[in-house]
Write an enzyme that holds these catalytic residues in place. Structure first.
Site, PDB file in Angstrom:
ATOM      1  N   LYS A 117       1.029  -1.227   0.057  1.00 22.54           N
ATOM      2  CA  LYS A 117       0.156  -0.038   0.027  1.00 22.54           C
ATOM      3  C   LYS A 117       0.916   1.099   0.058  1.00 22.54           C
ATOM      4  O   LYS A 117       2.082   1.224   0.127  1.00 22.54           O
ATOM      5  CB  LYS A 117      -1.010  -0.239   1.086  1.00 22.54           C
ATOM      6  CG  LYS A 117      -0.169   0.242   2.531  1.00 22.54           C
ATOM      7  CD  LYS A 117      -1.247  -0.266   3.717  1.00 22.54           C
ATOM      8  CE  LYS A 117      -0.605  -0.368   4.768  1.00 22.54           C
ATOM      9  NZ  LYS A 117      -0.773   0.792   5.848  1.00 22.54           N
ATOM     10  N   TYR A 133      18.029  29.166   9.950  1.00 20.05           N
ATOM     11  CA  TYR A 133      16.664  29.981  10.657  1.00 20.05           C
ATOM     12  C   TYR A 133      16.473  29.764  12.242  1.00 20.05           C
ATOM     13  O   TYR A 133      16.656  28.625  12.585  1.00 20.05           O
ATOM     14  CB  TYR A 133      15.435  29.492   9.925  1.00 20.05           C
ATOM     15  CG  TYR A 133      15.195  29.760   8.558  1.00 20.05           C
ATOM     16  CD1 TYR A 133      15.141  31.122   8.284  1.00 20.05           C
ATOM     17  CD2 TYR A 133      15.245  28.664   7.678  1.00 20.05           C
ATOM     18  CE1 TYR A 133      14.924  31.482   6.987  1.00 20.05           C
ATOM     19  CE2 TYR A 133      15.175  29.120   6.310  1.00 20.05           C
ATOM     20  CZ  TYR A 133      15.093  30.501   5.805  1.00 20.05           C
ATOM     21  OH  TYR A 133      14.804  30.578   4.776  1.00 20.05           O
TER      22      TYR A 133
HETATM   23  C1  LIG Z   1      -4.278  -4.021   7.933  1.00 23.08           C
HETATM   24  C2  LIG Z   1      -3.041  -3.943   7.937  1.00 23.08           C
HETATM   25  N1  LIG Z   1      -2.387  -5.160   7.516  1.00 23.08           N
HETATM   26  C3  LIG Z   1      -1.010  -5.170   7.842  1.00 23.08           C
HETATM   27  C4  LIG Z   1      -0.426  -3.833   7.740  1.00 23.08           C
HETATM   28  C5  LIG Z   1       1.398  -3.996   7.733  1.00 23.08           C
HETATM   29  O1  LIG Z   1       1.663  -3.230   8.714  1.00 23.08           O
HETATM   30  P1  LIG Z   1       3.331  -3.261   9.024  1.00 23.08           P
HETATM   31  O2  LIG Z   1       3.856  -2.405   7.704  1.00 23.08           O
HETATM   32  O3  LIG Z   1       3.532  -2.752  10.429  1.00 23.08           O
HETATM   33  O4  LIG Z   1       3.734  -4.632   8.669  1.00 23.08           O
HETATM   34  C6  LIG Z   1      -0.864  -2.649   7.794  1.00 23.08           C
HETATM   35  C7  LIG Z   1      -0.301  -1.395   7.961  1.00 23.08           C
HETATM   36  O5  LIG Z   1      -0.592  -0.585   8.471  1.00 23.08           O
HETATM   37  C8  LIG Z   1      -2.402  -2.626   7.586  1.00 23.08           C
HETATM   38  O6  LIG Z   1      -3.144  -1.838   8.130  1.00 23.08           O
END
Ligand SMILES: Cc1ncc(COP(=O)(O)O)c(C=O)c1O
Length: 365
Positions: free
Chosen positions: A35, A256
């Site tokens: 994702k 800054y």
């Molecule tokens: C439903 C779900 N599964 C798995 C993951 C993967 O998590 P991670 O990157 O901590 O392994 C996420 C990430 O936020 C998630 O929202």
């Protein structure tokens, strides 16, 4: 000539990290979580490193189309399910598996016309209170789904809120087990932290694990454990060069807000990297950085396009010297993204995802 800043993505390191994830749960199948455009790396750039995964998990339908366009015929899971009824048409067309976390999604499925029944992952809210059915409502949602001709197999999933911390996962595992124990179907509950810290427990790894941050070389439980402790390699290097040098005297200030005052003579390098490149502005004096592969520190406040580094440990470094903001330097030295994130009060996930569009990106093992 463009500004010297450059991000490099390392697919071989992604592959290495996938192997480390597999070792933590050898008999589970692995969802490669891609994702947010593979946590900022670019799905297409890391795809080769993830070919050995058992499936790809993501949120965005356009990202699912991109994975199919790469020729991937295996499972793809929409972690949040569909956002509106017509998304189900794309699921049918591309063979996407999808999470179901609320009644509306079941209603949409019931009204969906499809020749091929869908594989769904029914999500339980076992304590995170984000998405999913509470344990009390889970079984009635399962029964409703099971009665639909649009639904093929139902798998059970949940997500942990504290897999990386002291509260742990036992209370959520227990809630999940109690509500699902006599239901058929596959199970998937572990994210990276649960996989690395509890993958040895058969009640946690189950049929599938969802490996996200572990693939991208960041320790989910930093600073308790470091990426190297989990045998993870950096998958993204952010590098730039020194574009200016200043010789400070005692009392001189930098940047800054004059947040840094020299106590005596000090050479500093000005680096072509700032918060408009995705480097966190909250990283104040002392954030680790590599110059010519030698560890030193940032000085003063990060500006939009520049930051300053202390040249004391690398007195020979001048204009054009290599600066590694995170990742791997030319001499092989590694600066874990987690250390920079910690100095900025955040986590490696955010830094990867926040790499700015203006930074050119190349792929190199
Ligand atoms: C439903 C779900 N599964 C798995 C993951 C993967 O998590 P991670 O990157 O901590 O392994 C996420 C990430 O936020 C998630 O929202």
């Amino acid at each position: 000539m463009p500004r010297p800043i450059l991000a490099t993505i390392h697919p071989a390191a992604v592959h290495h990290n996938l192997e480390s994830a597999r070792r933590a749960a050898p008999d589970a199948r692995v969802w490669a979580v891609v994702k947010a455009n593979a946590y900022g790396h670019g799905i297409e750039r890391v795809f080769e490193g993830l070919r050995a995964a058992d499936g790809f998990a993501l949120l965005d339908l356009a990202e699912a189309e991109r994975v199919r366009a790469l020729g991937w015929r295996g499972p793809i899971l929409l972690l949040e399910g569909v956002f509106e009824p017509r998304d189900l048409e794309l699921c049918s067309r591309l063979g996407l598996w999808h999470a179901v976390h609320c009644d509306a999604q079941i209603d949409w499925l019931a009204a969906h016309k499809t020749q091929v029944p869908h594989r769904v992952f029914l999500k339980m809210n076992s304590g995170m209170n984000r998405l999913g059915f509470t344990p009390e409502r889970y079984r009635s949602a399962w029964a409703r789904l099971n009665a639909l001709p649009q639904v093929d197999e139902i798998s059970c999933m949940t997500h942990f809120s504290d897999a990386d911390g002291p509260r742990g996962i036992a209370h959520q595992v227990q809630a999940f087990q109690a509500a699902t124990q006599d239901l058929p179907g596959e199970r998937c509950i572990a994210n990276s932290a649960a996989l690395l810290r509890h993958g040895g427990d058969a009640q946690v790894r189950l049929d599938w694990v969802r490996a996200g941050i572990v693939l991208y070389g960041s320790a989910p439980d930093h600073p308790e454990r470091r990426a190297a402790d989990w045998d993870l390699q950096p998958t993204m290097t952010l590098a730039s060069r020194i574009i200016g040098v200043q010789q400070l005297q005692a009392g001189d200030t930098v940047g800054y807000g004059s947040r840094f005052t020299a106590q005596g003579p000090l050479g500093i390098g000005i680096v072509a990297c700032g918060y408009a490149d995705g480097y966190p502005r909250h990283c104040d004096t002392g954030t680790p950085v590599l110059v010519n592969g030698v560890r030193t520190r940032t000085i003063g406040r990060v500006s939009m396009d520049m930051l300053a580094v202390d040249l004391t440990p690398v007195p020979g470094a001048g204009l054009g010297a290599e600066v590694t903001l995170w990742g791997r330097a030319a001499n092989g030295a590694v600066l874990p993204i987690d250390e920079v994130a910690q100095a900025g009060g955040t986590i490696g996930y955010e830094l990867m995802c926040a790499l700015a569009p203006r930074v050119p990106v190349v792929v190199q093992d």
